[in-house]
Design a protein around this motif. Structure first.
Motif, PDB file in Angstrom:
ATOM      1  N   LEU A 173     109.274   1.292 -42.692  1.00  0.00           N
ATOM      2  CA  LEU A 173     108.172   2.067 -43.567  1.00  0.00           C
ATOM      3  C   LEU A 173     108.235   1.397 -44.891  1.00  0.00           C
ATOM      4  O   LEU A 173     107.182   1.224 -45.340  1.00  0.00           O
TER       5      LEU A 173
ATOM      6  N   TYR B  66     105.515  -0.664 -47.084  1.00  0.00           N
ATOM      7  CA  TYR B  66     105.187  -0.109 -48.373  1.00  0.00           C
ATOM      8  C   TYR B  66     105.053  -1.054 -49.390  1.00  0.00           C
ATOM      9  O   TYR B  66     104.207  -1.299 -50.431  1.00  0.00           O
TER      10      TYR B  66
ATOM     11  N   GLU C 140      99.350   1.386 -42.230  1.00  0.00           N
ATOM     12  CA  GLU C 140     100.014   2.383 -43.020  1.00  0.00           C
ATOM     13  C   GLU C 140      98.953   3.239 -43.267  1.00  0.00           C
ATOM     14  O   GLU C 140      99.148   4.550 -43.277  1.00  0.00           O
TER      15      GLU C 140
ATOM     16  N   ALA D 130      98.993   5.529 -40.009  1.00  0.00           N
ATOM     17  CA  ALA D 130     100.004   6.306 -39.722  1.00  0.00           C
ATOM     18  C   ALA D 130      99.933   7.561 -40.610  1.00  0.00           C
ATOM     19  O   ALA D 130     100.192   8.924 -40.232  1.00  0.00           O
ATOM     20  N   LYS D 131      99.504   7.452 -41.947  1.00  0.00           N
ATOM     21  CA  LYS D 131      99.489   8.407 -42.695  1.00  0.00           C
ATOM     22  C   LYS D 131      98.370   9.476 -42.192  1.00  0.00           C
ATOM     23  O   LYS D 131      98.610  10.820 -42.391  1.00  0.00           O
TER      24      LYS D 131
ATOM     25  N   VAL E 142      99.432  11.582 -39.177  1.00  0.00           N
ATOM     26  CA  VAL E 142     100.262  12.612 -39.419  1.00  0.00           C
ATOM     27  C   VAL E 142      99.674  13.666 -40.420  1.00  0.00           C
ATOM     28  O   VAL E 142     100.111  14.956 -40.217  1.00  0.00           O
ATOM     29  N   SER E 143      98.789  13.266 -41.353  1.00  0.00           N
ATOM     30  CA  SER E 143      98.086  14.382 -41.962  1.00  0.00           C
ATOM     31  C   SER E 143      97.303  15.044 -40.963  1.00  0.00           C
ATOM     32  O   SER E 143      97.187  16.281 -41.269  1.00  0.00           O
TER      33      SER E 143
ATOM     34  N   GLU F 278     106.595   8.101 -40.486  1.00  0.00           N
ATOM     35  CA  GLU F 278     105.995   9.192 -41.258  1.00  0.00           C
ATOM     36  C   GLU F 278     106.155  10.524 -40.850  1.00  0.00           C
ATOM     37  O   GLU F 278     106.191  11.324 -41.443  1.00  0.00           O
TER      38      GLU F 278
END
Length: 640
Positions: A362, A366, A424, A427-428, A431-432, A465
């Motif tokens: 991860l 980034y 990216e 995945a964010k 999870v959110s 994440e």
């Protein structure tokens, strides 16, 4: 004196067309015609007497009749001058007609008033004697009848004149009204004509104005079209130039990425070699730690007078459960106390190694995306919005899951956005979305499996994440020590509490923790035909073994275990059968016993739910939402 009936001596009642006895019931028209006829006859026979009367009368009677002449006195004539002309004519007619019949030659009327009146009254007896009493009575009756008829005629004529006058007045007033209405109507017509002409003029003016505006608008449209065509051609040239530049930059970036990928592969190989060495060293350390832990456990069991056999059963069941994961054979036998950044974690060593690898991937992602954004200097906000919207619209419906997974795969393959950036963002956002208690865990898990089957490295990024958002998905637990944390709030922040204006409450934190664990539990047991789940049931079995071997019993681990069993228990039982029942036995005899010994009121509900799940064998029932609905209106659930 008796009534006398007077009849003419002649056989006929009419003489020369004149009735001797007029009928009193004549109508007005008949009377007028009779009078006109009488007038005509009298005019024609004024100088000659009727022959019939001449033959039947004696000479003396004729002389008498000729000598009886009536004349009106002057004062009577003066009185009658005030009457109408019609009355005068009627009186003259009567006097002349009867004067011819009864002539009075012997009576002279003087101009003086007294002498005339006296002489008149004196002569009257002589007249009566000379003419006869019968003739006098007949004359009086005839005179009265004629006067009555004249009065009736005069009244009718007066009424007719009055009616004619009224009719004339009414006609005149009607004509005046008609003329007035005609004038008013003409004025209104003129006014309407004026208004109509004004409206016609206004309409014509509006039409001409509209035509003018339409022409101007068309000319403006033509001008705008010309400018737009010119701008389009210019933009087309710019787009072609930019496209060439982008293709050139993309080729350079791809070359750079290939070089970086080759470098990364080399570094990955070196790191794997180093990790293999470290893993072997860790395994040796874990073996030593496990042996030390067993010795401590035996010592504590002897001191508490607890049979050693129970500890051995626990260790044996854990070994059998961990057999599904090759790297857990040694590390899952005991707790590993690992220090990271000065904090003490309770977790299995291989779980920490996997977490470290995922977090490293991860971090590299980034850094690579940061370099890409800085080199391209482009805004991917719109692309991010599309991915976020599709994830938020995930529902527990088969068609919805397929469509959203297809859309997300297209977005991750979008050539206008680098794939690493898309992964990216994906995945964010997943999870959110998972932290929302109202999400659909199984539907989200289906979408994750479908997308990661096309992009395998996206699974590690998503799990990294998820580990950062919830440390119990590793699983690991951070031990609180006053020497390590300056305050309780610092400890809460380290395990994932949020702090905006004030620290998040434990109740809210536990709700988020439960949501994360439900999605993780749904993920590990999701199975789709012809689609590989990169984090399937074997990972769920390993998680449960590591959890029971390393994590203590408290409110955080209790909520995590309950959420995981509710989602993944059905799939684990289908796969591992009796081995899973042994795991539940350990939960019932050790984990729940430790929870109950703590006497924490907040844990009562969670303990009851876990105990009910095991005693009622709810792991035999398919959890709600695991099989997706065929459509919104259907009450029948079908497998994907």
């Amino acid at each position: 004196m008796g009534a006398l009936k007077l009849n003419l001596h002649c056989g006929s009642q009419r003489v020369d067309g004149i009735a001797a006895d007029p009928e009193p019931d004549w109508s007005f028209d008949a009377l007028v015609s009779e009078l006109n006829a009488l007038e005509t006859k009298l005019a024609s026979t004024s100088s000659v007497e009727p022959s019939h009367f001449a033959k039947t009368m004696s000479r003396n009677e004729v002389e008498r009749s000729r000598g009886f002449i009536l004349r009106a006195h002057e004062y009577e004539m003066e009185d009658t001058e005030s009457d109408d002309d019609d009355d005068d004519d009627d009186k003259a007619l009567v006097v002349d007609s009867y004067g011819k019949r009864f002539t009075c030659d012997e009576l002279y009327l003087s101009d003086s008033d007294d002498s005339d009146i006296v002489s008149g009254f004196e002569v009257q007896p002589y007249l009566m004697d000379e003419a006869g009493e019968l003739e006098g009575a007949l004359f009086e009756l005839t005179q009265e009848h004629h006067l009555r008829v004249k009065d009736e005629i005069r009244n009718k004529i007066s009424a007719l004149e009055t009616a004619l006058m009224n009719e004339s007045q009414n006609s005149t007033s009607s004509l005046l009204l008609v003329e007035k209405y005609k004038e008013t109507r003409q004025e209104l017509d003129k006014k309407f004509d004026t208004q109509y002409q004004r409206r016609i003029a206004e309409a014509l003016d509006n039409h001409l104005t509209a035509v003018q505006q339409d022409r101007e608008l068309r000319s403006q449209i033509e001008e705008r079209k010309i400018r737009s065509d010119a701008a389009y051609e210019e933009a087309k040239r710019k787009v072609a130039f930019e496209k060439q530049q982008q293709e050139k930059a993309k080729a350079e970036a791809e070359a750079k990425l290939r070089a970086e990928e080759a470098k990364r592969v080399a570094l990955e190989a070196e790191r794997k070699a180093e990790m293999e060495v470290k893993r072997k060293a860790a395994m040796e350390a874990e073996k030593r730690a496990a042996a030390e832990a067993e010795r401590r456990a035996e010592k504590e069991a002897v001191e508490r007078d607890v049979p050693e056999t129970s500890k051995r059963v626990t260790a044996g069941a854990t070994q059998q459960g961990a057999a599904g994961h090759p790297t857990d054979t040694a590390s899952s036998l005991a707790n590993a106390n690992t220090k990271e950044s000065g904090n003490v974690y309770r977790a299995a060593g291989n779980a920490l190694n996997l977490e470290h690898e995922r977090l490293q991937k991860l971090k590299e992602l980034y850094e690579r995306n940061k370099a890409t954004r800085s080199s391209y200097n482009k805004d991917y906000t719109r692309h991010e919005g599309h991915i976020s919207r599709n994830i938020r619209q995930i529902r527990g419906i088969r068609d919805n899951v397929r469509s959203k997974a297809t859309e997300l795969i297209k977005l991750l393959n979008d050539p206008h956005c680098p794939q690493s950036i898309s992964v990216e963002i994906f995945a964010k956002k997943v999870v959110s979305y998972c932290e929302n208690p109202g999400n659909a865990p199984f539907a989200s898990a289906y979408v994750i499996v479908l997308v990661t089957s096309q992009f395998p490295y996206a699974m590690d990024i998503l799990l990294a994440e998820l580990h950062m958002a919830c440390l119990y998905t590793v699983p690991k637990h951070l031990v609180y020590k006053k020497s390590t944390f300056p305050s309780k709030e610092a400890y809460f922040r380290s395990i994932g509490y949020r702090e905006d204006e004030k620290m998040e409450s434990t109740e809210d934190y536990l709700k988020r923790l439960e949501s994360y664990m439900k999605v993780y539990g749904a993920l590990v047991q999701t199975e789709i035909p012809n689609v590989q789940n990169l984090h399937g049931l074997q990972e769920g079995w390993a998680w449960l073994a590591r959890f029971l071997n390393t994590l203590p019993a408290n409110q955080y681990t209790a909520v995590s275990l309950n959420a995981f069993l509710q989602m993944a228990g059905f799939g684990l039982f289908k796969r591992y059968k009796s081995q899973f029942l042994k795991m539940l036995n350990i939960v019932s005899e050790n984990f729940l016993v430790d929870l109950k010994s703590r006497n924490i009121p907040e844990l009562t509900r969670t303990v009851t739910e876990i105990q009910t799940y095991i005693e009622d064998k709810k792991y035999l029932q398919e959890p709600e939402g695991r099989s997706l609905q065929s459509n919104l209106l259907s009450s029948v659930y079908v497998n994907y």
